[in-house]
Scaffold this motif. Structure first.
Motif, PDB file in Angstrom:
ATOM      1  N   SER A  16       0.842  -1.195   0.000  1.00  0.00           N
ATOM      2  CA  SER A  16       0.000   0.000   0.000  1.00  0.00           C
ATOM      3  C   SER A  16       0.879   1.248   0.000  1.00  0.00           C
ATOM      4  O   SER A  16       1.561   1.527   0.972  1.00  0.00           O
ATOM      5  N   VAL A  17       0.868   1.957  -1.134  1.00  0.00           N
ATOM      6  CA  VAL A  17       1.634   3.191  -1.223  1.00  0.00           C
ATOM      7  C   VAL A  17       0.644   4.340  -1.032  1.00  0.00           C
ATOM      8  O   VAL A  17      -0.205   4.582  -1.897  1.00  0.00           O
ATOM      9  N   THR A  18       0.722   4.989   0.102  1.00  0.00           N
ATOM     10  CA  THR A  18      -0.268   6.008   0.446  1.00  0.00           C
ATOM     11  C   THR A  18      -0.349   7.070  -0.646  1.00  0.00           C
ATOM     12  O   THR A  18       0.659   7.639  -1.043  1.00  0.00           O
ATOM     13  N   GLY A  19      -1.563   7.324  -1.110  1.00  0.00           N
ATOM     14  CA  GLY A  19      -1.761   8.340  -2.138  1.00  0.00           C
ATOM     15  C   GLY A  19      -1.664   7.797  -3.550  1.00  0.00           C
ATOM     16  O   GLY A  19      -1.992   8.496  -4.509  1.00  0.00           O
ATOM     17  N   GLN A  20      -1.215   6.562  -3.689  1.00  0.00           N
ATOM     18  CA  GLN A  20      -1.081   5.957  -5.021  1.00  0.00           C
ATOM     19  C   GLN A  20      -2.030   4.776  -5.192  1.00  0.00           C
ATOM     20  O   GLN A  20      -2.683   4.623  -6.210  1.00  0.00           O
ATOM     21  N   GLY A  21      -2.063   3.911  -4.187  1.00  0.00           N
ATOM     22  CA  GLY A  21      -2.935   2.742  -4.279  1.00  0.00           C
ATOM     23  C   GLY A  21      -2.235   1.502  -3.767  1.00  0.00           C
ATOM     24  O   GLY A  21      -1.209   1.585  -3.084  1.00  0.00           O
ATOM     25  N   GLU A  22      -2.815   0.362  -4.107  1.00  0.00           N
ATOM     26  CA  GLU A  22      -2.291  -0.900  -3.591  1.00  0.00           C
ATOM     27  C   GLU A  22      -2.023  -1.871  -4.741  1.00  0.00           C
ATOM     28  O   GLU A  22      -2.695  -1.832  -5.765  1.00  0.00           O
TER      29      GLU A  22
END
Lengths: 357, 281
Positions: free
Chosen positions: B51-57
């Motif tokens: 999970s990359v915050t602000g980008q997605g999973e």
């Protein structure tokens, strides 16, 4: 079984009394609305019990079209940088007044997906558990209603906490669960009806309503066929021919639950959303590599009907993933009818079917 | 029950170029809260949502082995929005990991058997996890012969090269490393496609042999007939699938093949199971 008689002159006052301990949700057509919908009612608003057959299903009460899962900041100077925080949401008791029986039954089917032995979707489950469902029996089902053959019906109690029956100048409220009893108590409706007479009256009205339902689906033969037999059947091209993959059926269906997860940023602040998605769209299953396992319209139409009428049936052995509300039948722009699809699947390969071709 | 959508916060401990053309990077993560490492208890073959915050999973197979403690490791191919962003992240950055998810290679029933691992390209991550797991001193005696056939287009595209060459020297594992082609005169290993090398090197099947196959569709397509010729029945061939995923817990509805969800009921299936499901992968 306790049955409470509610005089219609005491209806509004009771709703008002219940507001002290419940948020009210119900069908309503506001001034600026194109059509009636089910939503939380503001001060002074009452459920419109003549408008319970909403275009969109009430699934959004428990499962909003777009829901905030987490909030975050990507500001590296913040101690919470990149951490996901679930915001507070109001899960205080909520009474859904005037929901149709088949729509309440739909929540039970969807619950199988969101409340499992391994995982619990807290957004869906918290909202569902906060809700008390006060249904309104359908005295005059319309021509697209086939709910009786899906295990629900115009007077079905499945998924309801109480069932209201409109007898003209009063409602009979059949109290099904403790939650239902608690709501009626909070509303201050106390007049108990003579159970035998009331029950008899309800049964008679139920019989009349059920007799009005003219269409049905059968899925006994679908159960007997293997998944691959139906998947590889030759009728999917025909069924999908007119479909434009608009997704309308999936959005207004009370039992369609597929969703997407998206991050949306504004500056360094952002929200991770859960949004309704639809198996009708190519992006739903598109791989990063460009490969798409359901790359054609026919495959996507097949997925929708196979999921509802076969995969779900096989997976849970508890009927099909359809409550017979008829919304998709009424709103499909190209007149695809799930009753006909179910019939084609159910009669596939039988002698009867071979003769009719 | 905890919120299954809530990732465990992790710190990127190390970023390593996994292949020479830099299309794959290996990320080592350390849990910010040490107790989360215990909760993230996994078996070889499972995956997780990065999970990359602000980008997605993104759903990625776990490349570290449960026998390796203190970190978890993933090798990520740069292909879309999240992976491209992730490739530019640095050691020290904070992100999240959700999991472990899905089933695993059937380790309990694989005990006491000969294991043949066949991999191609960058589909070697959970296979690396499996090899490290089996070679662990506490586990090696549970398995009989271990064969590994692993190929890439050229030497520089083999994942975990240093480890491959180390395993090659051991006598408790039969390594058959191969490349489609190379102009390196010092290349000491095989040259040839994975199906060809499988035909030459894989042991014939007996009741006590199982094959685990992961690779690009073209490799799978030509390897399966080879295994069938060697006598492998469809319940002795184990595969791991990929599909587009979001939730990773069987709820969002997109990764199904028939009534099975690849994320929850899979990603590991036998050929036998796959022959009874629609080929929507």
């Amino acid at each position: 079984m306790k049955i409470v008689k509610i005089d219609k002159t005491d209806w509004s006052a009771g709703l008002q009394r219940s507001r002290e301990s419940y948020r009210l949700v119900g069908p309503i057509k506001g001034e600026n609305d194109d059509f009636a919908g089910i939503r939380e009612l503001g001060e002074g608003e009452e459920p419109d019990l003549t408008a319970t057959d909403t275009v969109l299903s009430p699934k959004s009460i428990v499962y909003p079209q777009s829901e905030i899962m987490f909030e975050y900041t990507t500001d590296k100077d913040s101690p919470d940088a990149n951490l996901l925080i679930r915001p507070e949401k109001n899960y205080s008791p909520c009474a859904v007044v005037g929901i149709r029986p088949y729509d309440a039954a739909a929540f039970l089917l969807v619950r199988k997906n969101f409340d499992t032995p391994e995982y619990r979707d807290p957004y869906w489950c918290d909202a569902y558990e906060a809700s008390t469902f006060i249904g309104l029996a359908v005295n005059r089902p319309d021509s697209t209603d086939f709910s009786t053959s899906t295990g629900s019906g115009p007077f079905s109690e499945k998924g309801l906490d109480a069932l209201l029956v409109d007898t003209g100048d009063h409602y009979l409220a059949k109290l099904i669960t403790e939650k239902g009893e608690a709501y009626v108590k909070a509303a201050g409706w106390k007049t108990e009806a003579d159970p035998d007479t009331a029950l008899k009256q309800i049964e008679e009205m139920k019989a009349v309503a059920e007799a009005r339902i003219s269409s049905a689906v059968a899925f006994e033969n679908i159960r007997k066929k293997t998944i691959l037999e139906l998947y590889e059947a030759d009728f999917w091209e025909d069924i999908a021919f007119s479909c434009i993959n608009c997704g309308t059926c999936t959005y207004l269906c009370p039992t369609c639950w597929c969703f997407d997860i998206q991050d949306e940023n504004r500056g360094t602040n952002g929200i991770r959303y859960k949004n309704w998605d639809s198996c009708m769209y190519p992006l739903f299953s598109l791989h990063g590599s460009g490969h798409n396992p359901r790359g054609t319209k026919v495959m996507r139409v097949r997925q929708r009907f196979m999921h509802k009428l076969k995969y779900f049936l096989d997976k849970y052995d508890d009927g099909i993933m359809c409550v017979g509300c008829g919304r998709c039948v009424r709103s499909c722009p190209v007149n695809i009818d799930i009753r006909r699809v179910c019939d084609i699947m159910n009669s596939y390969g039988t002698v009867e079917n071979a003769c009719t071709v | 029950m905890q919120n299954p959508y809530q990732p465990y916060p992790v710190r990127i401990d190390e970023v390593i170029d996994a292949v020479e053309d830099k299309s794959l990077k290996t990320f080592r993560f350390v849990f910010l809260n040490p107790e989360d490492e215990e909760k993230f208890s996994y078996r070889a073959g499972q995956f997780a949502e990065l999970s990359v915050t602000g980008q997605g999973e993104i759903p990625i197979g776990i490349a570290s082995s449960p026998t390796e403690k203190g970190f978890i490791m993933f090798t990520v191919f740069k292909v879309g929005k999240v992976t491209s962003y992730l490739h530019n992240m640095k050691a020290g950055d904070i992100m999240g990991v959700r999991g472990p998810m899905g089933n695993w290679y059937p380790w309990d029933s694989l005990e006491g058997k000969n294991i043949v691992i066949i991999g191609g390209g960058f589909a070697f991550t959970t296979l690396r996890s499996s090899i490290v797991y089996m070679l662990d001193s506490a586990n090696r005696s549970k398995f009989k012969d271990i064969h590994v056939i692993y190929g890439a287009r050229m030497p520089g595209l083999l994942l975990y090269r240093d480890e491959l060459y180390e395993w090659e020297k051991r006598d408790d594992i039969h390594m058959h490393i191969t490349v489609d082609g190379t102009d390196d005169p010092d290349w000491k290993y095989n040259v040839g496609f994975v199906p060809t090398i499988t035909e030459q090197k894989a042991p014939s099947a007996d009741a006590d042999t199982c094959a685990i196959v992961c690779g690009p569709p073209i490799m799978i397509k030509f390897t399966l007939p080879v295994l069938e010729n060697l006598g492998y029945s469809h319940d002795q061939i184990i595969m791991s699938l990929e599909n587009r995923m979001k939730c990773g817990i069987g709820m969002c509805g997109r990764c199904n093949i028939g009534k099975e969800f690849v994320c929850k009921d899979g990603p590991v299936f036998t050929m036998d199971q796959l022959s009874q499901t629609p080929r929507e992968y």
